[in-house]
Design a protein around this motif. Sequence first.
Motif: not given
Length: 219
Positions: A111-116
């Motif tokens: 899973l990859t979360h790109l934040g802001d």
Amino acid sequence: MVVIKWHGHACFEVVSSKGTVIVIDPHDGYSLGLKPPKVQADIVLITHEHFDHNAYGVVAKPSAKVISTFVGEKVIDDVIVKGVEAYHDREKGRRRGKISIYKIVVDGVSLTHLGDLGHELDASYKNAVGDIDVLMIPVGGTYTIDSKAAWNVINVLTPKAVIPMHYWVKGLNLPLKPVEDFLAIKPSNWNVIKIDSNQIVLEKSNIKSNTIYVLTPPD
């Protein structure tokens, strides 16, 4: 089996099959016009130190491991965490600072979360992050990339599936665009699955390629 729960804005809860609870970018709810996330985390990952992403006190167990703007790779309990440096704007952080993109591997699901994320990505980020099963990507514009830039990022990172985040929902007091703007310009080979819940349960074998999972905002 991995449980992914969206608590609105950029806040996600991920639960491993062993029961390890990871929360990414917690908010306090009230500052945004949303309800606070109801979760007790073993691990809290913060992509950057802005108020709507770093409210770890709302979600962290007393024993929780809290990690902010981490760059590198480590194993925590049964979770692999990788942090890659990126920026909150198009000027290499000069306006809004740096962020960390987080890739976590839980039960074999990446899973990859790109934040802001505030800028488009090139192939160096694809090399740094690697294969992605599910990409959590901001699409609401204003403080992050907008819908068009989000699709450019998706084309670079080539995830199997996408969960859009950081867009306008009812009650949110930030001037973001709705998810419909992102869906309206999707390529024809991408499919939309609207989930009548803020939660989805996935296994690596049942993640459908070229799929956008649109979760329902929490009640």
